[in-house]
Scaffold this active site. Structure first.
Site, PDB file in Angstrom:
ATOM      1  N   SER A   7      11.506   3.327  -8.175  1.00  0.00           N
ATOM      2  CA  SER A   7      12.280   2.472  -9.086  1.00  0.00           C
ATOM      3  C   SER A   7      11.746   1.056  -8.944  1.00  0.00           C
ATOM      4  O   SER A   7      11.193   0.694  -7.899  1.00  0.00           O
ATOM      5  CB  SER A   7      13.780   2.552  -8.793  1.00  0.00           C
ATOM      6  N   GLU A   9      12.426  -3.171  -9.667  1.00  0.00           N
ATOM      7  CA  GLU A   9      13.430  -4.216  -9.955  1.00  0.00           C
ATOM      8  C   GLU A   9      12.757  -5.414 -10.628  1.00  0.00           C
ATOM      9  O   GLU A   9      11.686  -5.851 -10.215  1.00  0.00           O
ATOM     10  CB  GLU A   9      14.087  -4.641  -8.635  1.00  0.00           C
ATOM     11  N   ASP A 100      26.009 -14.015  -4.161  1.00  0.00           N
ATOM     12  CA  ASP A 100      26.190 -15.219  -3.330  1.00  0.00           C
ATOM     13  C   ASP A 100      26.626 -16.346  -4.238  1.00  0.00           C
ATOM     14  O   ASP A 100      26.041 -16.538  -5.309  1.00  0.00           O
ATOM     15  CB  ASP A 100      24.873 -15.595  -2.644  1.00  0.00           C
ATOM     16  N   PHE A 207      12.203 -16.472   1.132  1.00  0.00           N
ATOM     17  CA  PHE A 207      13.119 -15.376   0.770  1.00  0.00           C
ATOM     18  C   PHE A 207      13.680 -14.720   2.040  1.00  0.00           C
ATOM     19  O   PHE A 207      14.861 -14.408   2.121  1.00  0.00           O
ATOM     20  CB  PHE A 207      12.377 -14.279   0.002  1.00  0.00           C
ATOM     21  N   HIS A 257      12.039   1.654  -3.787  1.00  0.00           N
ATOM     22  CA  HIS A 257      12.498   0.704  -4.810  1.00  0.00           C
ATOM     23  C   HIS A 257      11.683  -0.581  -4.631  1.00  0.00           C
ATOM     24  O   HIS A 257      11.800  -1.243  -3.598  1.00  0.00           O
ATOM     25  CB  HIS A 257      13.995   0.429  -4.610  1.00  0.00           C
TER      26      HIS A 257
END
Ligand code: FAD
Length: 276
Positions: A7, A9, A100, A207, A257
């Site tokens: 998958s 994103e 967040d 990140f 993913h």
């Protein structure tokens, strides 16, 4: 058939240039036949329309496209309206998150945790949506303790999630241990590892600092030593992440993913090396 389910994103682009890039990425990645693609959602609804537009555009290629939805800072009424809109477009798959709060946005909203969002969706929409939730093999940065975080993860699944996607990690053992511990708490849904291709050292460190993912010291040191040599960073990153994926695939994980960051090259290169 792919040896493993994939998958991808994406995030909703903000500019025409970003949209053009995403379209080009889609053309390159869809031949890999992902099981689904997902599109992120800015907490507080900042990308609400962009998320929907991107999902609808992706869905035109007959790929299952799942919007993310975060509850922090939102009322039940506004979440219900978004979910109704998703349903009216025939969307049946979502990624349910707390999100967040952006700095300066004070109100938590009516649902404080992803588990409450999952319960809300099940109470209001029954089984219409397939629900993915987030999991943290290296634990969520705000969690009180690893045990508490695992219990909260199990609560989210028991509230009605069908499957989970992890935060990215570079330490496969953290993932394997997390899955074992979750099983011991009765979690029986697939926990799909989230994979972050490495293409940019400073972005990766930023990140990782925010989301609590550990970049092993030896990896960080090597990446840092390449300075501005982007080709060297990409080549080393490709080796590291492909090795990680190979270990995961060999262990028969339920899927991979990819956090594509709307780029195709790194994800495609990893998949090619894996023989996909
Ligand atoms: P939760 O599961 O609610 O957990 C958040 C924290 O609260 C954890 O520390 C947990 O231990 C604790 N907690 C949970 N329940 C309780 C309770 N009952 N009592 C006390 N503490 C509790 N962010 C976005 O804004 N948009 C996105 O599209 C997006 N997509 C993501 C996709 C994936 C696959 C992942 C892994 C993350 C994504 N995120 C996204 C980031 C995510 O929103 C943040 O990590 C956020 O801080 C936590 O969201 P969550 O759904 O995991 O929260």
């Amino acid at each position: 058939m792919n040896p493993i389910e994939l998958s991808f994103e994406f995030f909703p682009p903000k500019t025409q240039e970003g949209l053009d890039k995403l379209r080009a990425t889609r053309v390159q990645l869809l031949p890999l036949k992902p099981k689904f693609v997902s599109v992120t959602f800015g907490a507080g609804g900042s990308t609400q329309q962009g998320t929907l537009d991107t999902v609808l555009e992706m869905g035109k290629d007959s790929v299952d496209a799942a919007p993310h939805l975060s509850c922090i800072g939102s009322s039940k009424e506004s979440l219900r309206a978004i979910l109704n809109e998703y349903r009216s477009h025939g969307i049946r798959h979502i990624v349910a998150l707390r999100g967040d709060l952006p700095s300066g946005m004070g109100e938590v909203g009516e649902l404080r945790y992803a588990s409450e969002l999952v319960s809300f969706i099940r109470a209001e929409f029954g089984d219409w949506f397939r629900i993915e939730v987030a999991a943290y093999p290296e634990y969520h940065p705000q969690s009180r303790s690893p045990r508490h975080d695992l219990e909260n993860f199990a609560r989210k699944v028991k509230a009605g999630a069908n499957s989970a996607i992890t935060q990215y990690f570079f330490n496969a053992d953290a993932y394997f241990r997390f899955v074992d511990d979750a099983h011991k708490l009765g979690v029986d849904v697939p926990i799909v590892p989230g994979i972050m291709p490495i293409t940019n050292f400073s972005q990766l460190m930023r990140f990782s600092e925010m989301c609590g993912a550990e970049v092993p010291r030896w990896v960080a040191k090597r990446l840092e030593s390449f300075g501005d040599d982007r080709d060297a960073i990409r080549a080393f990153g490709l080796d590291v992440v492909t090795d990680l994926c190979r270990r995961l695939v060999d262990a028969k994980v339920p899927g991979l993913h990819f956090y594509t960051l709307n780029g195709a090259a790194a994800t495609k290169a990893i998949c090619e090396r894996l023989g996909i």
